[in-house]
Every structure is written in structure tokens, then in C-alpha cells.
Design an enzyme around this catalytic site. Structure first.
Site, PDB file in Angstrom:
ATOM      1  N   TYR A   1      -9.255 -41.107 -21.575  1.00  0.00           N
ATOM      2  CA  TYR A   1     -10.385 -40.287 -21.970  1.00  0.00           C
ATOM      3  C   TYR A   1     -11.050 -39.697 -20.731  1.00  0.00           C
ATOM      4  O   TYR A   1     -10.881 -40.163 -19.618  1.00  0.00           O
ATOM      5  CB  TYR A   1     -11.409 -41.116 -22.744  1.00  0.00           C
ATOM      6  CG  TYR A   1     -12.024 -42.232 -21.949  1.00  0.00           C
ATOM      7  CD1 TYR A   1     -13.164 -42.032 -21.182  1.00  0.00           C
ATOM      8  CD2 TYR A   1     -11.479 -43.512 -21.969  1.00  0.00           C
ATOM      9  CE1 TYR A   1     -13.737 -43.045 -20.451  1.00  0.00           C
ATOM     10  CE2 TYR A   1     -12.032 -44.537 -21.249  1.00  0.00           C
ATOM     11  CZ  TYR A   1     -13.164 -44.302 -20.496  1.00  0.00           C
ATOM     12  OH  TYR A   1     -13.723 -45.313 -19.764  1.00  0.00           O
ATOM     13  N   LYS A   2     -11.802 -38.642 -20.924  1.00  0.00           N
ATOM     14  CA  LYS A   2     -12.584 -38.055 -19.847  1.00  0.00           C
ATOM     15  C   LYS A   2     -14.055 -38.176 -20.214  1.00  0.00           C
ATOM     16  O   LYS A   2     -14.436 -37.952 -21.353  1.00  0.00           O
ATOM     17  CB  LYS A   2     -12.207 -36.593 -19.623  1.00  0.00           C
ATOM     18  CG  LYS A   2     -10.841 -36.422 -18.996  1.00  0.00           C
ATOM     19  CD  LYS A   2     -10.842 -35.186 -18.118  1.00  0.00           C
ATOM     20  CE  LYS A   2      -9.553 -35.130 -17.308  1.00  0.00           C
ATOM     21  NZ  LYS A   2      -9.556 -34.012 -16.387  1.00  0.00           N
TER      22      LYS A   2
END
Length: 655
Positions: free
Chosen positions: A70-71
Site C-alpha cells: 500500500y502507499k
């Protein structure tokens, strides 16, 4: 503090890095002058998209190690809204700390954890019900903004430490005082704190600490104002939590605060707690459960059949804790340095564009060149997702099937409506029938598929109704046939039944209930204690207790004479395991074979090498064998990689 030798080594490496950065910058400037006129807008866009910062590559590697991709979409923010009335400073029974003292300890704990693990998150500390006022333009009376919404630092920790204990209560009385209460003004002031922040916030949370269930004493106008302002905050995405503390006669949530706090976000949230916190540990546990991030590593679809999909989120319930990565600083300004990587041609020194870089692999003495798109197409097997294959009884899942840390999946009702209901039904049936779901998984694009077992897990809560284990499925990665090894264990004399029974008694005496949260990593704890001592100008870091050291005295007391009895059964009389065995004399054989034994020589003949080369099986030889073959033929190799050795041998034998 770093040792002198380590500090010198760090300075030398830092100077070398600065020198390389300057040289790279000069080369880049010279090459850009000649290349700039030839580049088109599309090529420049491709170039910028291809090259990325080394820091981003490091973040990606850390995410892969922890199982996440994820970012971070923004920063988390947390505002502590603390009641400063006189009731908060009353000490508890049997020398228990006051509610205000417990709150300050919790605030300090959150500050230190944010500094260590999430230093970019924003935190604020606001007092209401004070005599003094300090806020934006002092527009709100009896509201004192002690710390504005910003990144916490060492100075903030020292400020909170000053409010701890009896001296802290005196300082709070002098600085803050106790006056009238208007929770509506306090909430309005907190809303202004959020509105002044120009950064993107992924989570906005506000925690109210108080021991008064009716803060306005029945003033309906102020109650109505507070409810209205709380509703406005919730509409802007602020989550309001109540951390109510012990009060003589009990804390009645229904009087006022039931309409103030936010409803639970999903089924995993417990919502408003009816029982107040009367211990510091309970308060810390409740705050930690609210404050901890719950970000999904990925969001996938669980395909149960044709046209039947369930949206699930993938979470990491346990991630290996590591020391924070070192940050490279510019020696003149002490600011962080962001490094970038460029690829140059080895012969001409020209800067290479992404379209000029190919990937190759040697097959049968031929170099197969592939484009980046072709490599991505080869890697792709299927779109990301979980695909149900069938169900197996739990007895089929063995302990040796564990090859890497598992992850956890939970339904995402916001992605596909009805996912929670179907997921809950599947979980319930798997628990009833004691089976696990066998699935094929692709967690990311261009990732190879894996077989996984979805092991059901039911919800567990403690006495304070705080969730211990959430309901859902643990995703266990299963090995392929290539991952399983056939071992040849050494042959040892079998133990007698008497010896086995005696060892069973010893094991039974040493059994205890293991809890992972009861043992802290002593290396990490010492590291952070040293950082804390440096940041807070302490004379010496706090001592830590190494919880993984065995308690020898307690073990000896539990076992009693069992150890000696086991020794008598296993070892001969007078055996001392701590004494060194006598060195064995080497027997010299008469004849040509006299002398010490030599290690068997690793190598192959020239005919065998040619046969391997003709069949294209040089890659099956080990690196040690290839190195020995290069020595036999007098081939000088600069590299130690297997492919370099194969290329050198192929060139010599082919000629």
C-alpha cells in the site's frame, strides 16, 4: 552515543557519498547538454516515470518484506482534549494516581510511540475547563491549546513530563487553573486546529479524557451547542472517542456523551465503552486500540464461484519490528539528502533512456534479449485476487507447511455490498465443520500464484470488552512440491522408555502459557532508550529488563532433583559436559598413504565440461566447481557470479 571508530567510519562513508553525488551531478549536467535537444516530451515523461528515488525503492523493499504494497495516502492526526477541572486532580484510593496524572502518562506514551514509529503524524494537546485561555486569537475562553497540531518532538515529551506527579499538578494549577466548562467552545477550537492544516490527512481522530459525565451541570444551552459542534466535526470526517475515567458513584454515558462520540466505523470497532477506566494499563490499552492504524495492505476479491465475489482487505497482524533506517544528511545544512540513480553506457558514458535498456538471459549459449513489456507479460499469470478451489479438514494442515508469516483477511463492505454477510456465513460454516478453504492467490500484479489455506478465526474479547483477536481468516502460505526437502537425519541410539518418561516430567514442569506481547526485543528497547536519552538530554538511558533471559533460579526450583535423575539415566558416571574432550591423535599409516587426510578435490574433467557445454547444462554445476574449472584452464575472472563464470568457460571452450 556512537563509538569513536564507528563515528570516523560514518564520516568517511558520508564524505565518499557526497563526493559520488557531486561527480554524478557533473556527469549528468554534461550529458544533459548534448541529449536535451534530442529528447521529446514523450521520452522525458517516460524517463521521469522510469527513474525513481532510491528512498522510494527502499520503502518498496520494506513493504515487500512486511507483506504490504500500500502507499500512504496522507498523515494521521490525533487531538487529545483533556478535562482540566478540579475533579481530575483528585487522587485515587490506596495511593492510586489521579485521573489527570494517568492521562498525562498516556499522552507521553503516545508521543514517544509516534516519534519512533510514525514521526510524520500530527498530534495536539488541548485542555478545556481551564481558568487561563490560550488559543487562536484567544477567541475561546477556558480553552488552553498546550501543543498545536504538529509533529511531536523531544520538547513536547519534556513538557508533558513536567505535568506528571505532584509537581506537575502544581504546575498545571499555576499554568492552566480550573474554571468554567464549555465543551462546545473546546470542540470549536479543535475544529480550527484541523482547518489550519494544509496537509492531506488520512485520519482525523479526537479523544476526550474526562471524569465528569455531565460537564455543563445541566445547562441545556451549552449541551445543545456541544452536540451541534460535535455533529459538525463528524461531518468533516473527525472521529470523536470518549476515554472516560473513574468517578465516585459511576460514570453515566447516557447523560450527555452518547450523542457526542462517533459511531463505530465497522464491525471490528467496539464503539462507545460503558465501563470507565480505573487503571493506567486499561486506559493505555484502550487508547492504543483506538490510535493504532488499521490500513489494508491490499484489497482483493475472493472468488467463491462464477459471478460470486467477496471484497476483502488484507492485513498484517504481526510485522517484524526493525530499527528505523538511517537518514543521510547534507553536512553543511544537516538536511536530508535525496539520492537518484542514473544509468550510463559503460563505453561512451552517455546517459541511457529506459527504451535503450534491455534485459537478457542466456539459454543454450544464446543470449535472449527481451523488452520490459515482454518480461512483465512473462511474469503475469492472473489478475490479483483469491480464487476458491475447495475445502479440506484441519487435520490436513501440518506445522511444517509454514514457510512464511501469514496475513489476515477481513470483508470490505464498502467495496462490494453484501461482502460482510457472505464472509460471515462462510466463516461460521468453516468453524462449525472444522475445515479450511484452499485457494489460489495472486496478491499483486505480475506476482507468481501461490496456494494458500484460509484458516477460520473467531472473535475474542477480554473482560473490558476490548477485542483481542478479530473474526476472519488467517491466510497460510502453502509450500510447493519443490519447497519440500527430503532430509537424512543422523542415526543416533534410541532413548529408552524410562529416559523418555523422565524427560516428559521435565517438560511438564517447565510448561507455561506463552504470550508474544509479554516479551520485548531487548536490542530495540536499548536502541530507543539511547535515542530517548540523547533527545531529552538525560544523564543516562533508562535500564531495560531483558525478558528473554531464562530465569535459572525459578527453573531450578521447579525441576528440583529431576535434572540429576535424568543425568544418571543418560550419561555415564562421572560425566562432566563442561570439560573439553581430549584431542584425538592422528594415526600415521605406514606406506604411501601416510599423513593427514586431504579434503576431496572439487572439480570436473575437460571432457565433462565440454559435454555440459554441448548439452547446455553448465548452469547445473555449483559455483565452487565452476571456479575450480576456471583455475584448471587458467581463466582469470573478475566476477564471482555464476553467470560470469559460465560465460568465461563458454568463451574458452568454444574457441
Amino acid at each position: 552515543m556512537l563509538p569513536m571508530r564507528s563515528a570516523k567510519r560514518f564520516k568517511r562513508r558520508f564524505a565518499e557519498q557526497i563526493g559520488r553525488c557531486k561527480l554524478r551531478k557533473l556527469l549528468q549536467q554534461d550529458e544533459l547538454k548534448g541529449v536535451q535537444s534530442e529528447l521529446k516530451a514523450g521520452q522525458m515523461a517516460e524517463w521521469n516515470a522510469f527513474y525513481q528515488n532510491e528512498d522510494e525503492e527502499q520503502e518498496q523493499e520494506e513493504a515487500e518484506q512486511s507483506g504490504g504494497d500500500y502507499k500512504v495516502s496522507g498523515r494521521d492526526s490525533l487531538v487529545f482534549l483533556v478535562d482540566a477541572s478540579k475533579e481530575m486532580f483528585i487522587k485515587g484510593e490506596d495511593g492510586q494516581p489521579s485521573n489527570f496524572d494517568m492521562t498525562m502518562q498516556v499522552v507521553r506514551s503516545v508521543y514517544t510511540s509516534k516519534i519512533i514509529s510514525s514521526h510524520r503524524d500530527l498530534v495536539a494537546l488541548v485542555f478545556y475547563g481551564t481558568e487561563q485561555s490560550k488559543n487562536q486569537r484567544n477567541s475561546f475562553k477556558h480553552v488552553y491549546v498546550y501543543h498545536d497540531l504538529d509533529e511531536p518532538g523531544a520538547k513536547w515529551v519534556q513538557d508533558v513530563d513536567a505535568l506528571h506527579g505532584e509537581k506537575g499538578a502544581q504546575l498545571a494549577a499555576e499554568t492552566l487553573g480550573s474554571g468554567e466548562t464549555s465543551l462546545g467552545d473546546a470542540l470549536w477550537c479543535c475544529a480550527n486546529l484541523y482547518s489550519d492544516i494544509k496537509l492531506r490527512l488520512s485520519q482525523k481522530r479526537l479523544m476526550i479524557f474526562t471524569c465528569r459525565d455531565d460537564p455543563h451541570g445541566g445547562d441545556s444551552a451549552r449541551d445543545r451547542q456541544a452536540r451541534t459542534k460535535a455533529s459538525d466535526l463528524k461531518e468533516t470526517g473527525v472521529l470523536i472517542d470518549l476515554m472516560h475515567l473513574i468517578k465516585p458513584g459511576g460514570f453515566d454515558v447516557s447523560l450527555f456523551f452518547r450523542d457526542i462520540v462517533s459511531p463505530p466505523e465497522d464491525d471490528s470497532e467496539l464503539g462507545l465503552q460503558l465501563e470507565p477506566c480505573n487503571k493506567l494499563e486499561d486506559l493505555q490499552k484502550r487508547v492504543r486500540a483506538r490510535e493504532t492504524k488499521k490500513r489494508a495492505l491490499a484489497r482483493l476479491s475472493l472468488t467463491l464461484g462464477e459471478g460470486l465475489n467477496v471484497a476483502v482487505g488484507v492485513y498484517a497482524t504481526a510485522v517484524l519490528a526493525r530499527k528505523p533506517a538511517s537518514v543521510r544528511l547534507y553536512r553543511e545544512t544537516n538536511e536530508p539528502v535525496r539520492s537518484k540513480t542514473r544509468t550510463f553506457h559503460t563505453q561512451t558514458g552517455s546517459l541511457l533512456l529506459p527504451s535503450e535498456i534491455k534485459k537478457a538471459q542466456v539459454y543454450g549459449r544464446k543470449q535472449i534479449v527481451m523488452e520490459k513489456d515482454e518480461v512483465d507479460a512473462i511474469k503475469k499469470f492472473h489478475d490479483p485476487g483469491l480464487f476458491l478451489i475447495g475445502f479440506k479438514p484441519m487435520e490436513k494442515l501440518k506445522l511444517h507447511h509454514h514457510i512464511r508469516p501469514s496475513v489476515f483477511i477481513y470483508p470490505e463492505e464498502g467495496e462490494v455490498k453484501g461482502s460482510a454477510c457472505l464472509f460471515s456465513a462462510l466463516l461460521k460454516k468453516c468453524v462449525e465443520r472444522n475445515v479450511f478453504a484452499l485457494c489460489r492467490s495472486v496478491f499483486r500484479r505480475n506476482y507468481p500464484p501461490r496456494f494458500v489455506a484460509l484458516v477460520p478465526q473467531t472473535e475474542e474479547v477480554d473482560e473490558g470488552k476490548v477485542q483481542i483477536t478479530p473474526p476472519g481468516f488467517n491466510v497460510i502460505y502453502l509450500p510447493y512440491a519443490d519447497d519440500l526437502r527430503t532430509l537424512d537425519p543422523p542415526k543416533c541410539p534410541p532413548a529408552s522408555q524410562t529416559q523418555v518418561n523422565k524427560m516428559k516430567e521435565i517438560v511438564q514442569k517447565l510448561r507455561f502459557k506463552y504470550r508474544s506481547d509479554a516479551f520485548e526485543n531487548p536490542v530495540l528497547q536499548q536502541h530507543f532508550r539511547n535515542l530517548e536519552a540523547l533527545a531529552l538530554d538525560m544523564m543516562a538511558p533508562e535500564d531495560i529488563e531483558d525478558l528473554i533471559m531464562p530465569k535459572v533460579d525459578q527453573i531450578d526450583q521447579r525441576l528440583g532433583p529431576l535434572v540429576d535423575e535424568f543425568k544418571d539415566l543418560v550419561y555415564p558416571a562421572g560425566y562432566n559436559p563442561e570439560s573439553k574432550p581430549a584431542p584425538k591423535r592422528k594415526t600415521a599409516d605406514v606406506g604411501a598413504g601416510a599423513g593427514a587426510e586431504k579434503k576431496p578435490k572439487v572439480g570436473v574433467t575437460a571432457d565433462e565440461l565440454k559435454a555440459h557445454m554441448e548439452n547446455g547444462t553448465l548452469g547445473k554445476l555449483t559455483v565452487a566447481v565452476l571456479k575450480e574449472a576456471c583455475k584448471q584452464f587458467g581463466i582469470k575472472t573478475t566476477g564471482t557470479k555464476k553467470q560470469d563464470l559460465i560465460d568465461a568457460l563458454s568463451e574458452r571452450l568454444g574457441s
